[in-house]
Design an enzyme around this catalytic site. Structure first.
Site, PDB file in Angstrom:
ATOM      1  N   ASN A  77       9.130  23.878 -18.654  1.00  0.00           N
ATOM      2  CA  ASN A  77       9.256  23.461 -17.256  1.00  0.00           C
ATOM      3  C   ASN A  77       8.555  22.109 -17.134  1.00  0.00           C
ATOM      4  OD1 ASN A  77       9.135  23.107 -14.504  1.00  0.00           O
ATOM      5  ND2 ASN A  77       7.722  24.812 -14.128  1.00  0.00           N
TER       6      ASN A  77
ATOM      7  N   LYS B  15       8.492  20.207 -14.640  1.00  0.00           N
ATOM      8  CA  LYS B  15       8.004  19.944 -13.272  1.00  0.00           C
ATOM      9  C   LYS B  15       8.403  18.522 -12.846  1.00  0.00           C
ATOM     10  CE  LYS B  15       4.455  23.328 -14.124  1.00  0.00           C
ATOM     11  NZ  LYS B  15       3.160  23.883 -13.788  1.00  0.00           N
TER      12      LYS B  15
ATOM     13  N   HIS C 145       8.940  29.566  -8.356  1.00  0.00           N
ATOM     14  CA  HIS C 145       7.726  29.103  -9.038  1.00  0.00           C
ATOM     15  C   HIS C 145       6.601  29.024  -8.013  1.00  0.00           C
ATOM     16  CE1 HIS C 145       4.850  26.603 -11.131  1.00  0.00           C
ATOM     17  NE2 HIS C 145       5.456  26.948 -12.251  1.00  0.00           N
TER      18      HIS C 145
ATOM     19  N   GLU D 206       4.440  26.925  -7.478  1.00  0.00           N
ATOM     20  CA  GLU D 206       4.293  25.607  -6.837  1.00  0.00           C
ATOM     21  C   GLU D 206       5.321  25.436  -5.716  1.00  0.00           C
ATOM     22  OE1 GLU D 206       4.419  23.362 -10.478  1.00  0.00           O
ATOM     23  OE2 GLU D 206       2.468  24.202 -11.034  1.00  0.00           O
TER      24      GLU D 206
ATOM     25  N   GLU E 240       3.497  34.580 -14.116  1.00  0.00           N
ATOM     26  CA  GLU E 240       2.635  33.406 -14.201  1.00  0.00           C
ATOM     27  C   GLU E 240       1.449  33.565 -13.250  1.00  0.00           C
ATOM     28  OE1 GLU E 240       5.002  29.779 -15.766  1.00  0.00           O
ATOM     29  OE2 GLU E 240       5.128  29.788 -13.599  1.00  0.00           O
TER      30      GLU E 240
ATOM     31  N   GLY F 191      -1.737  25.336 -15.510  1.00  0.00           N
ATOM     32  CA  GLY F 191      -2.287  23.980 -15.584  1.00  0.00           C
ATOM     33  C   GLY F 191      -3.803  23.912 -15.653  1.00  0.00           C
TER      34      GLY F 191
ATOM     35  N   SER G 170      -0.695  27.972 -18.957  1.00  0.00           N
ATOM     36  CA  SER G 170      -1.547  27.416 -20.023  1.00  0.00           C
ATOM     37  C   SER G 170      -1.198  27.923 -21.422  1.00  0.00           C
ATOM     38  CB  SER G 170      -3.027  27.650 -19.715  1.00  0.00           C
ATOM     39  OG  SER G 170      -3.402  26.923 -18.557  1.00  0.00           O
TER      40      SER G 170
HETATM   41  P1  PGA Z   1       1.360  25.220 -17.600  1.00  0.00           P
HETATM   42  O1  PGA Z   1       2.476  25.544 -16.489  1.00  0.00           O
HETATM   43  O2  PGA Z   1       1.913  25.643 -18.926  1.00  0.00           O
HETATM   44  O3  PGA Z   1       1.143  23.739 -17.495  1.00  0.00           O
HETATM   45  O4  PGA Z   1       0.139  26.006 -17.234  1.00  0.00           O
HETATM   46  C1  PGA Z   1       3.271  26.697 -16.586  1.00  0.00           C
HETATM   47  C2  PGA Z   1       4.216  26.780 -15.424  1.00  0.00           C
HETATM   48  O5  PGA Z   1       3.824  26.451 -14.296  1.00  0.00           O
HETATM   49  O6  PGA Z   1       5.389  27.157 -15.600  1.00  0.00           O
END
Ligand code: PGA
Length: 255
Positions: free
Chosen positions: A15, A17, A102, A104, A172, A178, A217
């Site tokens: 992803n 983003k 997601h 976010e 998640e 992140g 992560s």
């Molecule tokens: P990350 O994000 O691997 O940077 O923690 C995962 C995600 O939000 O899909």
């Protein structure tokens, strides 16, 4: 590993983003070019770039094993929704899947479970696989609410049109995204087992075969441990999917 689980081909999805200008297509090409050299246990591999790169990435991936996905879609097939993208448009641009719900999107755009469910329905209508994300906050984790929250999101975000081929669930934990933090392996396994149980209860045989990804992560150093847990059928990778070398190192956890 159960018989049903061993029949599931894992998926490692990146992803991106809101990252990536045209120059980033070189990273995707490097991933594409490395895939034929992976062994028989290789997972399915997908990159979900920003919408601006989707058609170009899909063209570059054509004829290869690299799949392409969107990061969000609108519930409607067309209409007066400035700035939004329909699932049909993603499909038309070459996507095979779309991430919906997601955390976010849920946080930045106030998307509730019913909106996520409508988007997943749209993905199915367009012939896309819906990658439906769920996960708890740090506060919910600390107060012991994780399994309740995840089950509630799961029940309310998945439409009845779910099958084992048109849907992937991504667990998640929001506090792991992140941050470099990950849950203890036993905690990941506990949540994935609960998701599997809930999917089986609602969707029967299909529920046994739906992929459940872990996200938050995931990096080369922890991929092997996380991806070998029961009911973890792959990963949704953010930051570590931006560089081909890191993403491939995660993919090779299955080698
Ligand atoms: P990350 O994000 O691997 O940077 O923690 C995962 C995600 O939000 O899909």
């Amino acid at each position: 590993m159960s018989e049903a689980e061993s029949a599931i081909r894992p998926l490692v999805a990146g992803n991106w983003k809101m990252n990536g200008l045209a120059a980033a297509l070189g990273e995707a090409a490097a991933v594409r070019d490395a895939l034929p050299g992976l062994g028989t246990g290789a997972p399915s591999v997908m990159i979900c770039p920003p919408a601006t790169l989707l058609a170009a990435l899909a063209a570059a991936a054509k004829g290869s094993n690299l799949e392409v996905g969107g990061q969000d879609c609108h519930a409607a097939a067309s209409g007066a929704h400035t700035g939004d993208i329909a699932a049909e448009m993603l499909k038309d641009a070459g996507a095979a899947a779309v991430i919906v719900g997601h955390s976010e999107r849920r946080a930045d755009h106030g998307e509730l479970d019913r909106v996520v469910r409508a988007k997943a329905t749209a993905a199915h209508r367009a012939g896309l696989t819906a990658i439906i994300c769920i996960g708890e906050t740090k506060g919910q984790r600390l107060t012991g609410l994780t399994l309740d929250v995840v089950d509630r999101q799961l029940k309310a975000s998945l439409p009845d049109s779910v099958s084992c081929t048109n849907t992937v669930v991504a667990y998640e934990p929001i506090w792991a995204i992140g941050t470099g933090l990950t849950p203890e392996p036993r905690d990941v396994a506990e949540v994935h087992a609960a998701i599997r149980k809930s999917l089986e209860a609602r969707f029967g045989e299909a529920g046994r075969r739906i992929r459940i990804l872990y996200g938050g992560s995931v990096k080369p150093s922890n991929a092997k441990e996380l991806l070998s847990l029961p009911n973890v059928n792959g990963a949704l990778v953010g930051g570590a999917s931006l560089k081909a070398a890191d993403f491939l190192a995660i993919i090779r956890a299955y080698a």
